[in-house]
Design a protein around this motif. Structure first.
Motif, PDB file in Angstrom:
ATOM      1  N   VAL A 133      38.949  39.542  16.138  1.00 11.73           N
ATOM      2  CA  VAL A 133      37.712  37.959  15.480  1.00 11.73           C
ATOM      3  C   VAL A 133      37.136  38.854  16.110  1.00 11.73           C
ATOM      4  O   VAL A 133      35.727  38.203  15.676  1.00 11.73           O
ATOM      5  N   ARG A 134      36.666  39.543  17.463  1.00 12.39           N
ATOM      6  CA  ARG A 134      35.536  39.693  18.033  1.00 12.39           C
ATOM      7  C   ARG A 134      34.263  40.710  17.136  1.00 12.39           C
ATOM      8  O   ARG A 134      33.857  40.946  16.841  1.00 12.39           O
ATOM      9  N   ASP A 140      34.348  43.263  25.405  1.00 13.59           N
ATOM     10  CA  ASP A 140      35.956  42.912  25.041  1.00 13.59           C
ATOM     11  C   ASP A 140      36.567  43.572  26.036  1.00 13.59           C
ATOM     12  O   ASP A 140      37.698  42.955  26.477  1.00 13.59           O
ATOM     13  N   ARG A 151      42.268  38.338  19.452  1.00 14.40           N
ATOM     14  CA  ARG A 151      40.971  37.529  19.422  1.00 14.40           C
ATOM     15  C   ARG A 151      40.097  39.015  19.622  1.00 14.40           C
ATOM     16  O   ARG A 151      39.442  38.996  19.593  1.00 14.40           O
ATOM     17  N   THR A 182      33.025  30.748  14.597  1.00 14.83           N
ATOM     18  CA  THR A 182      33.561  31.569  15.503  1.00 14.83           C
ATOM     19  C   THR A 182      32.163  31.417  16.026  1.00 14.83           C
ATOM     20  O   THR A 182      31.977  32.645  17.219  1.00 14.83           O
TER      21      THR A 182
END
Lengths: 187, 224
Positions: free
Chosen positions: A38-39, A139, A35, A102
């Motif tokens: 992906v960000r 994040d 995750r 996304t």
């Protein structure tokens, strides 16, 4: 009752070539690392490649882990470096279907979007619209719950810069959220 | 009473919300929140941001099994290479062990200890790649039980900076060469080509073979 091995114990076993320990370490952390990546890279397929490369680096360099930072901080720093290398390799790649998955599209009418697509999708859109540096720090702090020092170690910036970057990232996120018609005070 | 700088405190709010401040910072923020209602409202906003952002990240889902399959395929491939290197290492130690009995044992053990020290020093010097495969290249070096390091036929060789560990291991295995010293200035290694003194013709052939490994060996000359 079984005792769960610490990350540091697993790393020591990985350094000795223990694949079972590697499976356990991967199982424990792969989703969160994925995750995070992906960000950064904004593509699931690329993020999966970066994920396996990052864990392969752990396998190969486990013997050099000195424990000066936590194993997850070390892992995140490796994943980040791999992601940045990948981003440099394809800097101006056009938006494709994998990336589009996304980044939710809000369309022209934020009010309608709010009704039909929900708060999570709007916030995901706003997070995706932040600069990579701001996405990353939001994040690391909010989702990965990293301390100022850990963010400093992962990103490679001074601790004071971590604080100011987070401050401005929040400011931009709130501006985007407000313009999208979402009130974080509502529930 | 001294005023606490609220800008600094506000910057710490995200970490206060996640419980990742030092005890001293936590106490400072807590005290400021108790006396400043506006700061407390901003802290509420941080907590909502945190919840929303974490939920949005959760929604990104999980990777497919492709990532794991790819990783463990690569690890298996790595393991095969390591096994090959260990096999080479095992033969070297086997030779050493077979010569390390009786009267010769003590000097050989000392030589072995020296060789082990050399392995460590060399591996540290030449970087990550050779750190991993270094032992396979060096354990057959000094004091290997095949005679002392002053006998035999020697060469000075240099490897290309971008040669991979597998390539270097391959060259060393195929030529039966053993590192006895190095890296020296310029990154050169002294290797033993044979335990006995080779004829000029055989020595030239061995050096020619090494020089023929273009892209891996960049220098190979006799060493006395």
């Amino acid at each position: 009752m079984s005792m769960q091995a610490s990350d540091e114990t697993l790393i020591a076993r990985i350094a000795a070539g223990d694949r079972v320990a590697m499976e356990a370490f991967y199982g424990r952390h792969h989703v969160r690392v994925f995750r995070f990546v992906v960000r950064l890279v904004a593509r699931r397929d690329v993020a999966e490649d970066v994920l396996s490369e990052a864990f392969l680096e752990v396998w190969r360099l486990a013997g050099r882990f000195e424990g000066r930072s936590s194993a997850t901080t070390w892992l995140m720093a490796i994943a980040r470096n791999k992601a940045l290398t990948e981003m440099r390799r394809r800097p101006m790649e056009p938006l494709d279907e994998a990336r589009a998955e996304t980044i939710p599209d809000l369309g022209d009418d934020p009010e309608q979007a709010l009704q039909t697509k929900g708060r999570d999708r709007i916030l995901r859109h706003c997070l995706s619209a932040l600069s990579p540096e701001h996405r990353e720090i939001i994040d690391l702090v909010y989702y990965h719950e990293k301390s100022v020092r850990e963010v400093s170690e992962i990103v490679g910036i001074p601790e004071n810069t971590v604080k100011t970057r987070m401050f401005y990232a929040r400011k931009h996120l709130n501006a985007l959220v407000t313009s999208a018609g979402l009130d974080l005070g509502e529930r | 009473m001294a005023q606490v700088p609220t800008d600094d405190i506000e910057e710490l709010l995200p970490w206060y919300a996640t419980g990742r401040l030092t005890p001293e910072e936590h106490a400072r923020v807590q005290a400021a929140l108790e006396r400043d209602p506006e700061l407390a409202l901003r802290h509420d906003l941080v907590r909502r941001e945190l919840a929303e952002a974490a939920a949005a990240t959760e929604a990104l889902g999980s990777p497919s099994t492709r990532a794991k399959d790819r990783l463990f395929e690569q690890i298996a491939a790595d393991g095969t290479r390591s096994a090959s290197a260990r096999s080479f290492l095992g033969r070297a130690f086997g030779r050493l062990a077979s010569g390390s009995t009786g009267e010769a044992a003590r000097p050989l053990r000392l030589a072995f200890a020296f060789a082990a020290l050399l392995i460590i020093l060399q591996a540290v010097t030449i970087g990550v790649m050779l750190v991993r495969l270094g032992p396979s290249l060096f354990t057959t070096a000094t004091g290997s039980g095949d005679g002392d390091s002053s006998t035999g036929t020697f060469a000075l060789i240099g490897f290309a900076p971008d040669a991979t560990a597998a390539q270097i291991t391959g060259v060393m295995e195929s030529s039966q060469a053993r590192v006895v010293d190095g890296p020296r200035a310029g990154g050169f290694y002294r290797v033993r080509l044979s335990n006995s003194k080779l004829s000029k013709e055989d020595e030239d052939r061995a050096l020619g073979d090494l020089r023929g490994k273009t892209g891996i060996v960049i220098f190979a000359e006799p060493s006395r």
